[in-house]
Design a protein around this motif. Structure first.
Motif, PDB file in Angstrom:
ATOM      1  N   THR A 184       0.854  -1.196   0.000  1.00 12.02           N
ATOM      2  CA  THR A 184       0.000   0.000   0.000  1.00 12.02           C
ATOM      3  C   THR A 184       0.885   1.240   0.000  1.00 12.02           C
ATOM      4  OG1 THR A 184      -1.631  -1.196   1.332  1.00 12.02           O
ATOM      5  CG2 THR A 184      -1.875   1.191   1.204  1.00 12.02           C
ATOM      6  N   ALA A 185       0.428   2.287  -0.656  1.00  4.04           N
ATOM      7  CA  ALA A 185       1.126   3.573  -0.621  1.00  4.04           C
ATOM      8  C   ALA A 185       0.181   4.623  -0.053  1.00  4.04           C
ATOM      9  CB  ALA A 185       1.590   3.982  -2.013  1.00  4.04           C
ATOM     10  N   ASP A 186       0.644   5.377   0.914  1.00  2.00           N
ATOM     11  CA  ASP A 186      -0.164   6.415   1.561  1.00  2.00           C
ATOM     12  C   ASP A 186       0.258   7.802   1.096  1.00  2.00           C
ATOM     13  OD1 ASP A 186      -1.786   4.778   3.137  1.00  2.00           O
ATOM     14  OD2 ASP A 186      -0.249   4.589   4.682  1.00  2.00           O
ATOM     15  N   HIS A 187      -0.680   8.719   1.161  1.00  2.00           N
ATOM     16  CA  HIS A 187      -0.390  10.113   0.819  1.00  2.00           C
ATOM     17  C   HIS A 187      -1.325  11.019   1.609  1.00  2.00           C
ATOM     18  CE1 HIS A 187      -4.060  10.794  -1.659  1.00  2.00           C
ATOM     19  NE2 HIS A 187      -3.959   9.478  -1.876  1.00  2.00           N
ATOM     20  N   ASP A 188      -0.921  12.234   1.871  1.00  2.00           N
ATOM     21  CA  ASP A 188      -1.764  13.251   2.515  1.00  2.00           C
ATOM     22  C   ASP A 188      -2.485  12.691   3.736  1.00  2.00           C
ATOM     23  OD1 ASP A 188      -1.461  15.443   0.458  1.00  2.00           O
ATOM     24  OD2 ASP A 188      -2.303  13.872  -0.810  1.00  2.00           O
ATOM     25  N   VAL A 189      -1.754  12.009   4.613  1.00  2.00           N
ATOM     26  CA  VAL A 189      -2.403  11.287   5.707  1.00  2.00           C
ATOM     27  C   VAL A 189      -3.040  12.214   6.739  1.00  2.00           C
ATOM     28  CG1 VAL A 189      -0.939   9.261   5.451  1.00  2.00           C
ATOM     29  CG2 VAL A 189      -0.214  11.099   6.962  1.00  2.00           C
ATOM     30  N   ASP A 190      -2.626  13.455   6.807  1.00  2.00           N
ATOM     31  CA  ASP A 190      -3.167  14.380   7.804  1.00  2.00           C
ATOM     32  C   ASP A 190      -4.193  15.350   7.214  1.00  2.00           C
ATOM     33  OD1 ASP A 190      -1.564  13.345   9.910  1.00  2.00           O
ATOM     34  OD2 ASP A 190       0.145  14.457   9.114  1.00  2.00           O
ATOM     35  N   MET A 191      -4.704  15.054   6.030  1.00  2.00           N
ATOM     36  CA  MET A 191      -5.686  15.920   5.374  1.00  2.00           C
ATOM     37  C   MET A 191      -6.985  15.947   6.184  1.00  2.00           C
ATOM     38  SD  MET A 191      -7.194  15.607   1.499  1.00  2.00           S
ATOM     39  CE  MET A 191      -5.718  16.293   0.741  1.00  2.00           C
ATOM     40  N   PRO A 192      -7.618  17.114   6.340  1.00  2.00           N
ATOM     41  CA  PRO A 192      -8.900  17.190   7.047  1.00  2.00           C
ATOM     42  C   PRO A 192      -9.952  16.299   6.400  1.00  2.00           C
ATOM     43  CG  PRO A 192      -7.974  19.382   6.731  1.00  2.00           C
ATOM     44  CD  PRO A 192      -7.124  18.447   5.933  1.00  2.00           C
ATOM     45  N   LEU A 193     -10.924  15.857   7.188  1.00  2.00           N
ATOM     46  CA  LEU A 193     -11.893  14.870   6.725  1.00  2.00           C
ATOM     47  C   LEU A 193     -12.720  15.353   5.536  1.00  2.00           C
ATOM     48  CD1 LEU A 193     -13.274  13.209   9.984  1.00  2.00           C
ATOM     49  CD2 LEU A 193     -12.195  12.064   8.057  1.00  2.00           C
ATOM     50  N   ALA A 194     -13.174  16.605   5.559  1.00  2.64           N
ATOM     51  CA  ALA A 194     -14.021  17.086   4.470  1.00  2.64           C
ATOM     52  C   ALA A 194     -13.260  17.068   3.147  1.00  2.64           C
ATOM     53  CB  ALA A 194     -14.528  18.490   4.787  1.00  2.64           C
ATOM     54  N   ALA A 195     -12.051  17.568   3.155  1.00  5.22           N
ATOM     55  CA  ALA A 195     -11.239  17.562   1.934  1.00  5.22           C
ATOM     56  C   ALA A 195     -10.929  16.125   1.517  1.00  5.22           C
ATOM     57  CB  ALA A 195      -9.956  18.347   2.161  1.00  5.22           C
ATOM     58  N   SER A 196     -10.629  15.271   2.488  1.00  3.74           N
ATOM     59  CA  SER A 196     -10.329  13.876   2.183  1.00  3.74           C
ATOM     60  C   SER A 196     -11.522  13.175   1.554  1.00  3.74           C
ATOM     61  CB  SER A 196      -9.904  13.153   3.471  1.00  3.74           C
ATOM     62  OG  SER A 196      -9.701  11.788   3.235  1.00  3.74           O
ATOM     63  N   LEU A 197     -12.727  13.439   2.046  1.00  7.63           N
ATOM     64  CA  LEU A 197     -13.923  12.791   1.507  1.00  7.63           C
ATOM     65  C   LEU A 197     -14.182  13.216   0.072  1.00  7.63           C
ATOM     66  CD1 LEU A 197     -16.410  11.005   1.936  1.00  7.63           C
ATOM     67  CD2 LEU A 197     -17.601  13.006   2.858  1.00  7.63           C
ATOM     68  N   TYR A 198     -14.035  14.502  -0.225  1.00  4.94           N
ATOM     69  CA  TYR A 198     -14.379  14.997  -1.557  1.00  4.94           C
ATOM     70  C   TYR A 198     -13.246  14.832  -2.574  1.00  4.94           C
ATOM     71  CZ  TYR A 198     -19.010  16.805  -0.651  1.00  4.94           C
ATOM     72  OH  TYR A 198     -20.354  16.900  -0.393  1.00  4.94           O
ATOM     73  N   LEU A 199     -12.015  14.726  -2.112  1.00  7.41           N
ATOM     74  CA  LEU A 199     -10.903  14.562  -3.051  1.00  7.41           C
ATOM     75  C   LEU A 199     -10.457  13.109  -3.192  1.00  7.41           C
ATOM     76  CD1 LEU A 199      -8.678  17.635  -2.125  1.00  7.41           C
ATOM     77  CD2 LEU A 199     -10.262  17.400  -4.042  1.00  7.41           C
ATOM     78  N   PHE A 200     -10.512  12.339  -2.088  1.00  6.75           N
ATOM     79  CA  PHE A 200      -9.948  10.985  -2.119  1.00  6.75           C
ATOM     80  C   PHE A 200     -10.849   9.934  -1.475  1.00  6.75           C
ATOM     81  CE2 PHE A 200      -6.194  13.872  -1.965  1.00  6.75           C
ATOM     82  CZ  PHE A 200      -5.721  13.611  -3.240  1.00  6.75           C
ATOM     83  N   GLN A 201     -12.119  10.238  -1.245  1.00 10.14           N
ATOM     84  CA  GLN A 201     -13.054   9.302  -0.606  1.00 10.14           C
ATOM     85  C   GLN A 201     -12.481   8.706   0.686  1.00 10.14           C
ATOM     86  OE1 GLN A 201     -12.488   7.576  -4.238  1.00 10.14           O
ATOM     87  NE2 GLN A 201     -12.951   9.714  -4.680  1.00 10.14           N
ATOM     88  N   ILE A 202     -11.761   9.516   1.433  1.00  6.65           N
ATOM     89  CA  ILE A 202     -11.084   9.151   2.690  1.00  6.65           C
ATOM     90  C   ILE A 202     -10.259   7.867   2.545  1.00  6.65           C
ATOM     91  CG2 ILE A 202     -12.456  10.409   4.385  1.00  6.65           C
ATOM     92  CD1 ILE A 202     -14.204   7.975   4.768  1.00  6.65           C
ATOM     93  N   LEU A 203      -9.631   7.716   1.365  1.00  5.05           N
ATOM     94  CA  LEU A 203      -8.764   6.553   1.122  1.00  5.05           C
ATOM     95  C   LEU A 203      -7.293   6.898   1.277  1.00  5.05           C
ATOM     96  CD1 LEU A 203     -10.503   5.104  -2.075  1.00  5.05           C
ATOM     97  CD2 LEU A 203     -10.703   4.261   0.267  1.00  5.05           C
ATOM     98  N   ASN A 204      -6.963   8.167   1.504  1.00  2.08           N
ATOM     99  CA  ASN A 204      -5.570   8.599   1.472  1.00  2.08           C
ATOM    100  C   ASN A 204      -4.746   8.009   2.618  1.00  2.08           C
ATOM    101  OD1 ASN A 204      -7.642  10.539   2.352  1.00  2.08           O
ATOM    102  ND2 ASN A 204      -5.926  11.596   3.334  1.00  2.08           N
ATOM    103  N   ASN A 205      -5.368   7.757   3.760  1.00  2.00           N
ATOM    104  CA  ASN A 205      -4.658   7.121   4.879  1.00  2.00           C
ATOM    105  C   ASN A 205      -4.973   5.634   4.836  1.00  2.00           C
ATOM    106  OD1 ASN A 205      -3.288   6.639   7.238  1.00  2.00           O
ATOM    107  ND2 ASN A 205      -4.089   8.452   8.247  1.00  2.00           N
ATOM    108  N   HIS A 206      -4.501   4.964   3.810  1.00  2.00           N
ATOM    109  CA  HIS A 206      -5.019   3.648   3.454  1.00  2.00           C
ATOM    110  C   HIS A 206      -4.314   2.495   4.154  1.00  2.00           C
ATOM    111  CE1 HIS A 206      -7.813   1.517   0.988  1.00  2.00           C
ATOM    112  NE2 HIS A 206      -6.884   0.747   0.452  1.00  2.00           N
ATOM    113  N   GLY A 207      -3.024   2.655   4.436  1.00  2.00           N
ATOM    114  CA  GLY A 207      -2.296   1.563   5.072  1.00  2.00           C
ATOM    115  C   GLY A 207      -2.836   1.231   6.443  1.00  2.00           C
ATOM    116  N   VAL A 208      -3.076   2.240   7.272  1.00  2.00           N
ATOM    117  CA  VAL A 208      -3.611   2.001   8.612  1.00  2.00           C
ATOM    118  C   VAL A 208      -5.023   1.433   8.523  1.00  2.00           C
ATOM    119  CG1 VAL A 208      -4.177   3.066  10.819  1.00  2.00           C
ATOM    120  CG2 VAL A 208      -2.163   3.808   9.570  1.00  2.00           C
ATOM    121  N   HIS A 209      -5.789   1.881   7.531  1.00  2.00           N
ATOM    122  CA  HIS A 209      -7.130   1.329   7.333  1.00  2.00           C
ATOM    123  C   HIS A 209      -7.055  -0.176   7.049  1.00  2.00           C
ATOM    124  CE1 HIS A 209     -11.169   0.647   5.892  1.00  2.00           C
ATOM    125  NE2 HIS A 209     -10.709   0.324   4.693  1.00  2.00           N
TER     126      HIS A 209
END
Length: 794
Positions: free
Chosen positions: A356-381
């Motif tokens: 897995t590759a992670d990016h922008d892990v500290d992005m706020p939730l609203a931005a994460s939902l609309y830009l990356f479907q809250i998938l950006n912090n994917h390894g921990v998920h």
């Protein structure tokens, strides 16, 4: 007797594909059936039980009582569910207690699971720490649910899409269809977050997009999430996404267009393929299928058949574009380990992070939902899928700390680099020197059950730090692992040691050394009678004479030694220990730090194997024909520590050697003390290394005994070693550090000290070796062509 644990390679082999993996085209029903048949057959049970950690359990009466919902147990009947059990239960004590009541029998002895689950390994260590972060709900389950803010954000996102869709119904057009697709993509993030939980209303958000939650509970939650980028992963590889090193050759040059086309159209294609399957009777009807049909019917009623169909396709293409642009590179970029790559990982947590590759892990939730479907912090998920994405930030500090402790090369990437690298995989199947692919496994422990941790030095070919053990209380397996790391990395630092001087010597004696040397020769430096021998002998412990004291201190009856200690030099001096004194130089040097002033106090190491590797074939062939003649009188040092500087003053030699040279008249003709090859071949690893000692080197001679001038000799050595001196490994001393290094692989030097800056006291154990150094051209000891006049007394 208990059976021996399987070799780690067997865990990789256990991830092999199921029989119809290629033919079934990712059919979830077939996958579930075949996995149950496969696991039950190899595990020695019928398909009515569930296996966890090599034991079969009958959970039939527990299905409807399962706190995570009955669906998961119904889907996995007959299977080895170890991975799902470990990953979906944070409170392992409670879960295991329930499980024990339903035990039936052990699996067959030869059964091997797909990962190593060690209590002291990376994943379980992290999970224990994470479990302490979250409290418990009134029902006793971990409190890992969503925050009120995130629930409100999800309600807003859903309402925003319905409003946009309603406006599109009134004015069907492409711009509104694009906007509706952009707002629809948030449903994927909301549904994906809820997919791993007990049945809930939020998981149906998934069904408004192209994928369906009940299929993805198998293909995504049970297959991809637990076995990412392996043959058991139903989502890998997909059409037009050949990213594994062993099948990238299947792609044509057209993949540069077909790759993104197949990626972005995936959700829309899934909708149409589902409808075709329903019409052909290959798919069973489910109520949630009506959602996409209602979307199309409403658009056709309000905009007409053609415009309605067109807007439906544009909306889902836009949604698919957002979903896949955000998510496709998470597992398929060049930064991800994939089936066919080297260095497969065996600890579940390390494997997930590697794939897995992670990016922008500290992005706020609203931005994460609309830009990356809250998938950006994917390894921990992947590690904790039942922890709501709005709670991930609470455990990130623990996650980062544990990765660092285990030496895992987890990092945050630039999303643009991740997405752009897809074309490199599609087009050529090339992989860069990326940490998760090129780094050997680290998250599983070298010794199962041990608290020992091994962390390799970052971006270096040398060095490893070991924690969690005491050298005076090592198991056989722990010692073997330490020895293996030392052979591979050249130098290791074992932190926080409490061994006594006698125990330090006993530990050193576990490594190869001569069993016949007397104690004066047992521990270097051997020294020269009438020159510096008495000074060094006065600085040996009286009761433990194998220990030589080094550093700067006023010693008063310190283990029988009272003396002014000052063994440093005024310049760096890279060398392999005592190669100018012994036919069989010390193999391993051991240093224990009693006290350090910090700051300048370093020992520097250069990788002499790398120095050899960097040579051209012609340069290697030439260097392999050379020998080095050593002498017993030191030469002043160049600032680099790689060669002598015959014009330098004696301050570069330090107090002991400087005084010895000043007080003794040098012989007109240099007496050769030892001769060894310039290129040594390591007897264990087989690697070749360029070895010398600038302060003690007299000159180079070739195979026929033709001698170089000392100046030419030192300049040649400097040329060979300078490239690796620019990337040296630096150890900063702390009290209780125990450092060991292999004199056959590297050279070392204390940091140059212009003036004493505080108490520095080290215990050095330098055991006489048991082998004559050998190189491609043979040995120098007793070789009359290169060593005609050896005068050192044995």
């Amino acid at each position: 007797m208990p059976s021996k644990p399987p070799k780690l390679e067997q865990h990789v082999a256990a991830r092999s594909a199921l029989p119809s993996r290629a033919e079934s085209n990712g059919d979830v029903e077939t996958w579930l059936q075949e996995k149950a048949q496969h696991d039950s057959r190899l595990g020695g049970a019928n398909a009515e039980l569930w296996m966890v950690h090599g034991k079969w359990y009958d959970l039939t009466d527990y299905i409807d009582k399962h706190p995570g919902g009955p669906t998961w147990l119904r889907l996995t009947k007959g299977q080895d569910v170890t991975e799902a059990f470990e990953v979906h239960h944070i409170n392992m004590t409670k879960a295991q207690a329930f499980l024990n009541r339903m035990y039936v029998k052990d699996a067959d002895e030869g059964y091997v699971g797909r990962y190593v689950w060690d209590d002291e390994g990376f994943f379980r260590t992290l999970k224990r720490r994470v479990s302490k972060v979250f409290g418990t709900r009134p029902d006793g389950l971990p409190d890992t649910g969503p925050t009120p803010y995130f629930l409100g954000l999800c309600c807003f996102a859903i309402a925003a899409h319905f409003v946009t869709f309603g406006v599109m119904l009134c004015w069907p057009c492409v711009p509104l269809a694009i906007l509706a697709g952009f707002t629809l993509q948030t449903f994927h993030g909301i549904g994906h977050n809820a997919l791993h939980m007990k049945d809930n209303i939020w998981m149906y958000a998934y069904d408004f997009c192209g994928w369906k939650h009940h299929k993805h509970r198998t293909s995504h939650a049970l297959s991809h999430h637990l076995f990412p980028n392996t043959a058991l992963d139903l989502e890998f590889p997909e059409p037009y996404s050949y990213v594994a090193a062993n099948n990238a050759h299947n792609n044509s040059r057209w993949v540069i267009l077909l790759g993104p086309l197949g990626m972005w159209t995936g959700p829309l294609r899934d909708i149409f393929s589902l409808w075709v399957g329903l019409l052909q009777g290959k798919e069973r009807w489910r109520h949630e299928y009506v959602l996409n049909i209602m979307q199309l019917v409403l658009l056709m009623l309000f905009g007409g058949p053609v415009v309605g169909l067109y807007c439906f396709c544009v909306m889902h293409l836009m949604c698919g574009f957002c979903i896949e642009t955000a998510g496709f590179a998470l597992h398929r970029s060049i930064f991800c380990w994939s089936m066919g790559d080297p260095n497969a990982k065996y600890d579940y947590g390390e494997h997930c992070l590697a794939s897995t590759a992670d990016h922008d892990v500290d992005m706020p939730l609203a931005a994460s939902l609309y830009l990356f479907q809250i998938l950006n912090n994917h390894g921990v998920h992947h590690l904790f899928p039942t922890v709501d994405k709005s709670r991930i930030q609470e455990i990130m500090p623990i996650f980062r700390e544990t990765c660092k402790e285990f030496g895992l090369p987890w990092k945050e990437y630039d999303w643009r680099d991740m997405f752009g690298s897809l074309w490199k995989n599609w087009l050529k199947g090339l992989y860069n020197e990326t940490p998760n692919i090129t780094t050997p496994p680290a998250g599983h422990l070298p010794v199962p059950g041990s608290k020992m941790r091994v962390r390799l030095a970052d971006n270096m070919t040398l060095g490893a730090e070991i924690t969690g053990v005491q050298v005076n209380d090592l198991s056989t397996q722990e010692f073997k692992s330490i020895k293996k790391v030392l052979m591979e990395r050249g130098v290791i630092v074992i932190k926080d040691q409490n061994a006594s001087p006698a125990e330090q010597v006993e530990f050193s004696k576990r490594f190869p050394h001569s069993k016949t040397c007397d104690k004066i020769k047992f521990c270097g430096p051997l020294a020269l009678e009438g020159f510096d021998a008495q000074e060094w002998r006065d600085l040996k412990m009286k009761d433990v004479p194998e220990i030589q004291l080094r550093g700067y201190d006023k010693l008063v009856n310190y283990y029988g030694v009272t003396a002014s200690l000052n063994t440093g030099k005024g310049a760096k001096e890279f060398h392999s220990d005592s190669c100018h004194e012994y036919d069989t130089p010390p193999i391993i040097t051991q240093l224990f730090c009693v006290e350090s002033p910090g700051g300048y106090d370093q020992t520097l190491f250069i990788d002499c194997r790398l120095a050899y590797d960097l040579l051209s074939d012609e340069e290697k062939e030439f260097a392999e024909t050379l020998f080095v003649q050593y002498k017993r009188q030191p030469s002043p040092l160049h600032d680099s520590g790689l060669k002598a500087d015959f014009a330098a003053d004696l301050s570069s030699l330090g107090d002991i050697y400087g005084a010895a040279v000043a007080n003794n008249v040098q012989e007109a003709e240099i007496a050769v003390s030892e001769v060894h090859p310039l290129v040594w071949t390591h007897p264990v690893t087989g690697r070749k290394a360029i070895i010398s000692a600038a302060m003690w080197m007299h000159r180079i001679v070739d195979l026929n005994g033709k001698a170089w001038t000392p100046t030419d000799s030192h300049e040649y050595i400097y040329k060979l070693l300078k490239p690796v001196a620019d990337v040296q490994y630096e150890h900063n001393w702390s009290s209780k550090d125990l450092v060991l290094f292999d004199n056959r692989s590297l050279m070392h030097s204390a940091s140059a000290v212009a003036a004493k800056q505080g108490r520095r006291l080290l215990h050095q154990v330098l055991l006489c070796g048991n082998e004559v150094p050998m190189g491609p051209a043979g040995c120098g000891v007793g070789n009359p062509m290169v060593n005609p006049n050896v005068t050192a007394v044995r």
